[in-house]
Design a protein around this motif. Structure first.
Motif, PDB file in Angstrom:
ATOM      1  N   ASP A   1     -13.020  -1.426 -18.095  1.00 29.37           N
ATOM      2  CA  ASP A   1     -13.339  -1.408 -16.661  1.00 29.37           C
ATOM      3  C   ASP A   1     -14.304  -0.270 -16.335  1.00 29.37           C
ATOM      4  OD1 ASP A   1     -11.762  -3.581 -16.211  1.00 29.37           O
ATOM      5  OD2 ASP A   1     -10.130  -2.508 -15.236  1.00 29.37           O
ATOM      6  N   GLN A   2     -14.067   0.886 -16.948  1.00 24.99           N
ATOM      7  CA  GLN A   2     -14.933   2.036 -16.692  1.00 24.99           C
ATOM      8  C   GLN A   2     -16.343   1.788 -17.221  1.00 24.99           C
ATOM      9  OE1 GLN A   2     -13.968   5.093 -15.027  1.00 24.99           O
ATOM     10  NE2 GLN A   2     -16.173   5.060 -14.931  1.00 24.99           N
ATOM     11  N   ILE A   3     -16.430   1.204 -18.417  1.00 28.80           N
ATOM     12  CA  ILE A   3     -17.737   0.891 -18.995  1.00 28.80           C
ATOM     13  C   ILE A   3     -18.462  -0.134 -18.121  1.00 28.80           C
ATOM     14  CG2 ILE A   3     -18.883  -0.253 -20.939  1.00 28.80           C
ATOM     15  CD1 ILE A   3     -16.817   1.044 -22.768  1.00 28.80           C
ATOM     16  N   SER A   4     -17.733  -1.167 -17.725  1.00 32.81           N
ATOM     17  CA  SER A   4     -18.330  -2.224 -16.907  1.00 32.81           C
ATOM     18  C   SER A   4     -18.879  -1.658 -15.604  1.00 32.81           C
ATOM     19  CB  SER A   4     -17.274  -3.299 -16.615  1.00 32.81           C
ATOM     20  OG  SER A   4     -17.773  -4.252 -15.717  1.00 32.81           O
ATOM     21  N   ARG A   5     -18.092  -0.831 -14.931  1.00 30.28           N
ATOM     22  CA  ARG A   5     -18.520  -0.250 -13.659  1.00 30.28           C
ATOM     23  C   ARG A   5     -19.778   0.598 -13.841  1.00 30.28           C
ATOM     24  NH1 ARG A   5     -17.419   5.031 -11.742  1.00 30.28           N
ATOM     25  NH2 ARG A   5     -17.837   5.232  -9.495  1.00 30.28           N
ATOM     26  N   THR A   6     -19.764   1.460 -14.831  1.00 36.34           N
ATOM     27  CA  THR A   6     -20.888   2.370 -15.040  1.00 36.34           C
ATOM     28  C   THR A   6     -22.169   1.613 -15.356  1.00 36.34           C
ATOM     29  OG1 THR A   6     -19.335   4.033 -15.871  1.00 36.34           O
ATOM     30  CG2 THR A   6     -21.673   4.389 -16.323  1.00 36.34           C
ATOM     31  N   ILE A   7     -22.065   0.626 -16.235  1.00 38.60           N
ATOM     32  CA  ILE A   7     -23.258  -0.127 -16.641  1.00 38.60           C
ATOM     33  C   ILE A   7     -23.841  -0.898 -15.466  1.00 38.60           C
ATOM     34  CG2 ILE A   7     -24.088  -2.021 -18.082  1.00 38.60           C
ATOM     35  CD1 ILE A   7     -22.097  -1.150 -20.195  1.00 38.60           C
ATOM     36  N   GLN A   8     -22.988  -1.504 -14.663  1.00 40.64           N
ATOM     37  CA  GLN A   8     -23.490  -2.282 -13.522  1.00 40.64           C
ATOM     38  C   GLN A   8     -24.209  -1.391 -12.510  1.00 40.64           C
ATOM     39  OE1 GLN A   8     -20.917  -5.766 -12.118  1.00 40.64           O
ATOM     40  NE2 GLN A   8     -19.464  -4.657 -13.392  1.00 40.64           N
ATOM     41  N   ILE A   9     -23.690  -0.202 -12.281  1.00 44.32           N
ATOM     42  CA  ILE A   9     -24.338   0.710 -11.330  1.00 44.32           C
ATOM     43  C   ILE A   9     -25.673   1.199 -11.892  1.00 44.32           C
ATOM     44  CG2 ILE A   9     -24.156   2.962 -10.202  1.00 44.32           C
ATOM     45  CD1 ILE A   9     -21.126   2.433  -9.975  1.00 44.32           C
ATOM     46  N   ILE A  10     -25.689   1.554 -13.178  1.00 42.87           N
ATOM     47  CA  ILE A  10     -26.945   1.996 -13.796  1.00 42.87           C
ATOM     48  C   ILE A  10     -27.990   0.882 -13.741  1.00 42.87           C
ATOM     49  CG2 ILE A  10     -28.018   2.611 -15.998  1.00 42.87           C
ATOM     50  CD1 ILE A  10     -25.491   4.184 -16.668  1.00 42.87           C
ATOM     51  N   THR A  11     -27.558  -0.361 -14.019  1.00 46.39           N
ATOM     52  CA  THR A  11     -28.482  -1.498 -13.976  1.00 46.39           C
ATOM     53  C   THR A  11     -29.062  -1.674 -12.578  1.00 46.39           C
ATOM     54  OG1 THR A  11     -27.237  -2.616 -15.732  1.00 46.39           O
ATOM     55  CG2 THR A  11     -28.712  -3.976 -14.396  1.00 46.39           C
ATOM     56  N   ALA A  12     -28.221  -1.533 -11.558  1.00 46.82           N
ATOM     57  CA  ALA A  12     -28.695  -1.661 -10.173  1.00 46.82           C
ATOM     58  C   ALA A  12     -29.728  -0.581  -9.853  1.00 46.82           C
ATOM     59  CB  ALA A  12     -27.517  -1.579  -9.207  1.00 46.82           C
ATOM     60  N   ILE A  13     -29.508   0.631 -10.334  1.00 43.44           N
ATOM     61  CA  ILE A  13     -30.465   1.718 -10.100  1.00 43.44           C
ATOM     62  C   ILE A  13     -31.788   1.418 -10.803  1.00 43.44           C
ATOM     63  CG2 ILE A  13     -30.933   4.174 -10.492  1.00 43.44           C
ATOM     64  CD1 ILE A  13     -27.896   4.658 -10.245  1.00 43.44           C
ATOM     65  N   LEU A  14     -31.711   0.930 -12.035  1.00 39.21           N
ATOM     66  CA  LEU A  14     -32.925   0.579 -12.770  1.00 39.21           C
ATOM     67  C   LEU A  14     -33.735  -0.473 -12.021  1.00 39.21           C
ATOM     68  CD1 LEU A  14     -31.464   0.381 -16.395  1.00 39.21           C
ATOM     69  CD2 LEU A  14     -33.260   1.953 -15.654  1.00 39.21           C
ATOM     70  N   LYS A  15     -33.072  -1.510 -11.540  1.00 41.29           N
ATOM     71  CA  LYS A  15     -33.760  -2.587 -10.828  1.00 41.29           C
ATOM     72  C   LYS A  15     -34.430  -2.080  -9.554  1.00 41.29           C
ATOM     73  CE  LYS A  15     -31.187  -6.412 -10.522  1.00 41.29           C
ATOM     74  NZ  LYS A  15     -29.933  -7.221 -10.412  1.00 41.29           N
ATOM     75  N   SER A  16     -33.813  -1.092  -8.909  1.00 41.32           N
ATOM     76  CA  SER A  16     -34.306  -0.636  -7.606  1.00 41.32           C
ATOM     77  C   SER A  16     -35.595   0.171  -7.698  1.00 41.32           C
ATOM     78  CB  SER A  16     -33.233   0.202  -6.899  1.00 41.32           C
ATOM     79  OG  SER A  16     -33.081   1.470  -7.513  1.00 41.32           O
ATOM     80  N   VAL A  17     -35.919   0.704  -8.873  1.00 36.52           N
ATOM     81  CA  VAL A  17     -37.105   1.569  -8.974  1.00 36.52           C
ATOM     82  C   VAL A  17     -38.229   0.931  -9.785  1.00 36.52           C
ATOM     83  CG1 VAL A  17     -35.784   3.688  -8.665  1.00 36.52           C
ATOM     84  CG2 VAL A  17     -36.155   2.821 -10.972  1.00 36.52           C
ATOM     85  N   LYS A  18     -38.114  -0.349 -10.077  1.00 36.36           N
ATOM     86  CA  LYS A  18     -39.177  -1.018 -10.825  1.00 36.36           C
ATOM     87  C   LYS A  18     -40.496  -0.927 -10.071  1.00 36.36           C
ATOM     88  CE  LYS A  18     -40.666  -5.401 -12.802  1.00 36.36           C
ATOM     89  NZ  LYS A  18     -40.385  -6.834 -13.023  1.00 36.36           N
ATOM     90  N   GLY A  19     -41.548  -0.555 -10.768  1.00 35.68           N
ATOM     91  CA  GLY A  19     -42.874  -0.478 -10.170  1.00 35.68           C
ATOM     92  C   GLY A  19     -43.138   0.783  -9.377  1.00 35.68           C
ATOM     93  N   GLU A  20     -42.184   1.707  -9.363  1.00 34.27           N
ATOM     94  CA  GLU A  20     -42.374   2.951  -8.618  1.00 34.27           C
ATOM     95  C   GLU A  20     -43.183   3.952  -9.448  1.00 34.27           C
ATOM     96  OE1 GLU A  20     -41.767   3.430  -5.556  1.00 34.27           O
ATOM     97  OE2 GLU A  20     -40.604   1.618  -5.128  1.00 34.27           O
ATOM     98  N   PRO A  21     -43.703   5.008  -8.814  1.00 34.79           N
ATOM     99  CA  PRO A  21     -44.549   5.975  -9.540  1.00 34.79           C
ATOM    100  C   PRO A  21     -43.829   6.627 -10.724  1.00 34.79           C
ATOM    101  CG  PRO A  21     -44.812   6.251  -7.182  1.00 34.79           C
ATOM    102  CD  PRO A  21     -43.687   5.274  -7.360  1.00 34.79           C
ATOM    103  N   ARG A  22     -44.615   7.048 -11.685  1.00 32.75           N
ATOM    104  CA  ARG A  22     -44.110   7.570 -12.951  1.00 32.75           C
ATOM    105  C   ARG A  22     -43.173   8.776 -12.815  1.00 32.75           C
ATOM    106  NH1 ARG A  22     -45.669   6.889 -18.253  1.00 32.75           N
ATOM    107  NH2 ARG A  22     -45.340   8.651 -19.662  1.00 32.75           N
ATOM    108  N   PRO A  23     -43.424   9.739 -11.906  1.00 31.50           N
ATOM    109  CA  PRO A  23     -42.519  10.907 -11.844  1.00 31.50           C
ATOM    110  C   PRO A  23     -41.055  10.528 -11.622  1.00 31.50           C
ATOM    111  CG  PRO A  23     -44.524  11.362 -10.614  1.00 31.50           C
ATOM    112  CD  PRO A  23     -44.575   9.923 -10.988  1.00 31.50           C
ATOM    113  N   GLY A  24     -40.806   9.564 -10.736  1.00 28.78           N
ATOM    114  CA  GLY A  24     -39.433   9.132 -10.493  1.00 28.78           C
ATOM    115  C   GLY A  24     -38.833   8.442 -11.705  1.00 28.78           C
ATOM    116  N   LEU A  25     -39.643   7.653 -12.422  1.00 26.43           N
ATOM    117  CA  LEU A  25     -39.166   6.978 -13.630  1.00 26.43           C
ATOM    118  C   LEU A  25     -38.798   7.998 -14.709  1.00 26.43           C
ATOM    119  CD1 LEU A  25     -41.702   3.985 -13.878  1.00 26.43           C
ATOM    120  CD2 LEU A  25     -39.543   4.134 -12.612  1.00 26.43           C
ATOM    121  N   LEU A  26     -39.597   9.060 -14.808  1.00 23.60           N
ATOM    122  CA  LEU A  26     -39.297  10.099 -15.795  1.00 23.60           C
ATOM    123  C   LEU A  26     -38.000  10.823 -15.462  1.00 23.60           C
ATOM    124  CD1 LEU A  26     -42.881  11.564 -16.351  1.00 23.60           C
ATOM    125  CD2 LEU A  26     -41.485  10.346 -18.038  1.00 23.60           C
TER     126      LEU A  26
END
Length: 728
Positions: A403-428
């Motif tokens: 459950d802990q792994i599932s929760r963490t991965i889903q939140i990280i995935t949502a964060i990744l999706k939200s910054v697609k195409g944004e400037p490089r400094p934020g991606l770094l």
């Protein structure tokens, strides 16, 4: 209309619709045609429609007329029709409120129907009316504002007597009012300067309503039947506030441009009220999920759209950055994702300010984001420190761990999706904070392979990792990722998963190939030959029609991305390219239309942009003038023509002809030599018929003529074939 024939009304409505769509501009300029009288009759006709569908069809006519006024007319013409359209607006407003139209609205179902939007019959009717009201309001904003304001002011009164017999319908009317207000905010944004003060007044009223609703916990009011309406109304408050985010962005830009410092405090005060309204309710008990999701989405929209500087320094934001980690496990994963994305955007997205370090403060944000995200990812990091016994005793399969792994991965995935195409400094910043977690996850994908739900989450995360951060991921980690996932699916495992009727398992395999497609798009990967060998080795089993079309489409996306991003590799390894092309040839024999269309588009792109194909009619490869080796597309063209003759993919007929044209236009002389050879492979025609087909195919080489020739060729072929079959 009771005395009219049943079919007359819809046909007359269609006539009126065609008249307005095609001729209104012409007749509006003709002084002999009295448009106001016509509209007056249309107004009466609209209001007398006997059914919901007929009424909404009439509203389509009004939409067309208002669209004409909005785009092609002067202000004087708009004012000519103001009185009539405002009367229509008033009437529509009465139609969508129970206070003035309870008898008709009460007949409409409130149960969601099985349609694309899952709207009820009542919702569909109100949505259509709001659309027309909104279009009229774009011309005459005050018309809608005058309807909305009185209802906003009555909000608190409605909730003072939840036991009233009219409570449920009053709440529905308030919800409709809130939806209208959201539409009005869009208009305020487009006409910012003249509507600024009115927008501020309405926004403050809406914030007061949000505060009242949260404080009084209105979602607990009403009986079993009416509470669902109250919950929806509370959620709509946040939805309407969300409609204000673009206006707030415009407001902030106005403050910057005019240096109106006196408005800056008001702006940040509004931001904090919205943040408090959205975030405070997430810490309450027994709040319906519909409200929590709406509140979280509102907060995410503000942080992602408005992006004001100094938001992280506000005391309330600092408080929520801390309490979110204790609060979130009590919330649904959907709400957690929205909240963490909203908070993360403050660190990762550029502020609405110049892009220099002084204004963006990337360095400070990097350290602050690491601190913020650390409590979320620490459980995963702790797993990497576990001893071998953790796996030997299968402790990693315990529910609390998964459950802990599932929760963490889903939140990280949502964060990744939200910054697609944004400037490089934020991606770094994101990469720097999470790279160790990605390394840990890479070690876990093997042990969790048997748990397909967890495995799919891992694959989703790595897919969006490379889709979002591919440009900043080190090459060595990319190759390590590829090696790890290739080992997960040896031949037998791959095939058993592909043929499994469990959609969860085939979804895992689909995402596996989608991940490979993203990985091969990365530059300079040394392991590309291993990926292509893996695909070619397993293709014969995966080419079966029994394999899910989603899996097969994703597999060919890997081939496509590999050729697109590494064309030099393939042109230097012509044998490998021939093997890949053979897979494409095989795929054009499929009955799966989505796969056929995808690969047809790829074939056209590889011909046109990457010069992979030529047309020689017989040889396998040929050098162009610059010695760029190409594959002869004659066999593929033969397969495509065969599918046209068989009519197996008639829906794609035009696309197939265009794809054929793109490749044979490289060498029309070879194509006209190829055509007789192709017809000689068809035993069902006589030599005379074949000669007729060849002679009827003119030598014109432009696209329209070629398309006409192919269609004539197909029609004649079908005639000859049917004629021959009838003889026997």
């Amino acid at each position: 209309f009771w005395f009219l024939p049943y079919r007359f009304v819809p046909k007359f409505t269609q006539f009126a619709s065609n008249f307005v769509n095609l001729h209104i501009k012409k007749v509006e300029q003709d002084p002999k045609f009295k448009v106001p009288e016509f509209l007056s009759l249309l107004f009466q006709y609209t209001l007398k429609q006997p059914t919901l569908e007929a009424f909404m069809n009439c509203l389509d006519i009004w939409d067309s007329f208002v669209a004409y006024l909005s785009s092609d007319t002067t202000n004087s013409i708009k004012e000519r029709y103001a009185g009539g359209l405002i009367s229509l607006s008033d009437e529509l407003h009465k139609r969508i409120n129970f206070s003035s139209n309870a008898q008709q609205l009460g007949k409409l179902s409130t149960k969601p129907e099985e349609n694309e939007d899952s709207e009820s019959e009542l919702d569909t009717f109100i949505t259509k009316c709001i659309q027309t009201l909104g279009m009229i309001a774009e011309l005459y904003p005050q018309s809608l504002a005058s309807l909305v304001l009185p209802m906003l002011q009555s909000f608190k009164n409605v909730f003072q007597d939840p036991n009233s017999s009219a409570f449920g319908t009053s709440v529905l009317d308030i919800t409709t009012c809130l939806r209208l207000l959201g539409r009005l905010f869009d208009i305020f944004t487009a006409d910012f300067k003249s509507a600024q003060q009115a927008a501020l007044v309405m926004l403050q009223q809406l914030l007061d309503i949000a505060d009242f609703s949260n404080t009084q916990k209105i979602y607990l009011l009403g009986d079993v039947d009416t509470r669902k309406f109250v919950v929806r109304c509370h959620a709509q408050i946040f939805g309407t506030l969300r409609s204000y985010t673009h206006w707030l962005t415009t407001f902030y830009n106005f403050i910057k441009e005019t240096n109106a410092q006196n408005l800056l405090n008001e702006f940040y005060g509004i931001i904090m009220k919205i943040t408090n309204a959205a975030m405070s309710i997430t810490s309450e008990q027994n709040v319906p999920s519909e409200i929590l999701v709406a509140a979280a989405v509102l907060f995410k929209s503000v942080s992602g759209t408005v992006r004001p500087p100094n938001l992280l320094q506000l005391p309330q934001i600092e408080k929520y950055l801390v309490i979110i980690h204790n609060l979130s496990p009590m919330l649904s994963i959907t709400v957690q994702e929205h909240l963490f994305v909203g908070l993360s955007q403050m660190f990762l997205l550029p502020y609405n300010a110049p892009m220099n370090e002084e204004n963006q403060k990337w360095s400070a944000r990097q350290a602050a984001f690491k601190s913020f995200i650390s409590p979320l990812i620490s459980p995963l990091e702790q797993i990497s420190l576990q001893s071998a016994a953790f796996y030997e005793t299968k402790a990693y399969l315990q529910r609390n761990v998964t459950d802990q792994i599932s929760r963490t991965i889903q939140i990280i995935t949502a964060i990744l999706k939200s910054v697609k195409g944004e400037p490089r400094p934020g991606l770094l910043i994101l990469h720097d904070a999470l790279i160790n977690v990605f390394r840990v996850c890479l070690t876990l994908v093997g042990p969790y392979l048997a748990l397909f739900e967890i495995e799919q989450l891992f694959l989703d995360m790595f897919y969006f990792l490379y889709d979002t951060l591919g440009s900043v991921i080190p090459l060595e980690f990319t190759e390590q990722t590829i090696n790890t996932f290739l080992k997960l699916f040896p031949g037998e495992q791959l095939m058993s998963t592909a043929l499994n009727p469990d959609k969860t398992k085939t979804a895992v395999l689909t995402r596996f190939f989608e991940l490979l497609a993203t990985l091969v798009a990365q530059p300079k990967i040394q392991i590309l030959p291993s990926i292509i060998s893996f695909l070619l080795e397993n293709y014969p089993q995966l080419s079966s029609e029994t394999v899910s079309v989603e899996v097969r489409c994703a597999l060919f996306q890997v081939f496509h991305q590999a050729i697109r991003h590494h064309s030099t590799f393939f042109t230097k390894n012509i044998a490998v390219l021939n093997n890949v092309v053979s897979c494409y040839k095989n795929s054009f024999n499929t009955v799966q239309i989505s796969l056929y269309q995808q690969n047809l588009n790829t074939f056209s792109e590889l011909t046109e942009k990457y010069r992979i194909f030529n047309f020689m009619g017989s040889t396998l490869t040929s050098p162009l003038k610059d010695q760029h080796p190409t594959i002869d597309a004659a066999e593929i063209v033969a397969i495509l023509i065969t599918s046209l003759l068989q009519g197996s993919h008639n829906l794609l007929r035009e696309d197939i002809i265009n794809a054929i044209y793109k490749v044979v236009s490289l060498n029309f002389a070879a194509f006209f030599q190829f055509l007789p050879m192709f017809l000689n492979t068809i035993p069902s025609l006589t030599q005379q018929q074949k000669m007729h087909l060849i002679q009827g195919f003119s030598k014109e080489t432009d696209n329209p003529s070629f398309t006409k020739n192919v269609n004539q060729f197909l029609n004649d072929f079908c005639y000859f074939q049917n004629n021959n079959q009838n003889k026997f």
